[in-house]
Design an enzyme around this catalytic site. Structure first.
Site, mmCIF file in Angstrom:
data_model
loop_
_atom_site.group_PDB
_atom_site.id
_atom_site.type_symbol
_atom_site.label_atom_id
_atom_site.label_comp_id
_atom_site.label_asym_id
_atom_site.label_seq_id
_atom_site.Cartn_x
_atom_site.Cartn_y
_atom_site.Cartn_z
ATOM 1 N N HIS A 124 -6.308 -8.240 -11.202
ATOM 2 C CA HIS A 124 -4.979 -8.450 -10.629
ATOM 3 C C HIS A 124 -3.946 -8.536 -11.742
ATOM 4 C CE1 HIS A 124 -1.799 -11.343 -9.184
ATOM 5 N NE2 HIS A 124 -1.607 -10.248 -8.458
ATOM 6 N N ASP A 153 2.379 12.801 -17.292
ATOM 7 C CA ASP A 153 2.395 14.262 -17.274
ATOM 8 C C ASP A 153 1.675 14.841 -18.488
ATOM 9 O OD1 ASP A 153 4.269 14.443 -19.493
ATOM 10 O OD2 ASP A 153 5.909 14.109 -18.090
ATOM 11 N N TYR A 156 9.174 14.177 -17.573
ATOM 12 C CA TYR A 156 9.489 12.823 -17.085
ATOM 13 C C TYR A 156 8.719 12.471 -15.809
ATOM 14 C CZ TYR A 156 13.297 13.937 -20.250
ATOM 15 O OH TYR A 156 14.028 14.353 -21.336
ATOM 16 N N ASN A 167 6.116 10.564 -14.895
ATOM 17 C CA ASN A 167 5.244 9.474 -15.318
ATOM 18 C C ASN A 167 5.490 8.256 -14.436
ATOM 19 O OD1 ASN A 167 4.567 10.978 -17.840
ATOM 20 N ND2 ASN A 167 6.704 10.553 -18.305
#
Length: 160
Positions: A22, A30, A130, A132
């Site tokens: 947790h 990418d 970008y 990600n």
């Protein structure tokens, strides 16, 4: 192959997701991301785009609901609120699995630093820039586990 599991969930990836506790985070990045340099543990899923991998991971990973924000995406340069089509697709995927959670944009170094601290990084072959995202693992509540156990208890695995 296993029934009910997305085949993108490789044995290494399933083991990693299961081993996470947790609050641990996993990044899905990418093909241009510096995964080898930033990952404590790197899982490669070459040949796959980010959205199918994100969908597969979200099919089994509970998202943390103890914190205000648990899903983070990279931004287009320093443009925090700019959404490229890939961001819209990632947000749509997250909304299908976690309709009450927001995908929070993190600019540049804030995103990179969070990836470096993540439990693991999944590197895809996503060609879009970008693309990600970071997911923070939540918990399976006892009543959910108990409901699942009752379902499975009806079948005696020792009866032939």
């Amino acid at each position: 192959m296993l029934k009910g599991l997305n085949p993108l969930l490789s044995p290494e990836l399933l083991s990693t997701l299961r081993a996470m506790g947790h609050g641990d985070e996993i990044a899905i990045v990418d093909g241009n991301y510096p995964g080898v340099e930033h990952a404590r543990r790197l899982i490669r899923l070459d040949g796959h785009g980010i959205v199918p991998v994100l969908d597969a991971v979200l099919s089994v990973l509970p998202i943390d609901d103890f914190v205000p924000d648990a899903i983070f995406r990279s931004t287009v340069k320093a443009e925090r609120d700019k959404l490229d089509p890939v961001h819209e697709e990632m947000i749509d995927c997250c909304t299908r699995h976690e309709p009450h959670r927001q995908v929070v944009p993190l600019v540049g170094a804030d995103f990179y630093n969070r990836v470096r601290a993540a439990h693991a990084v999944i590197q895809t072959s996503e060609p879009r820039l970008y693309a990600n995202i970071i997911l923070r693992k939540g918990v399976i509540y006892p009543e959910q586990a108990a409901d699942h156990a009752v379902e499975k208890a009806e079948v005696d695995p020792f009866t032939y």
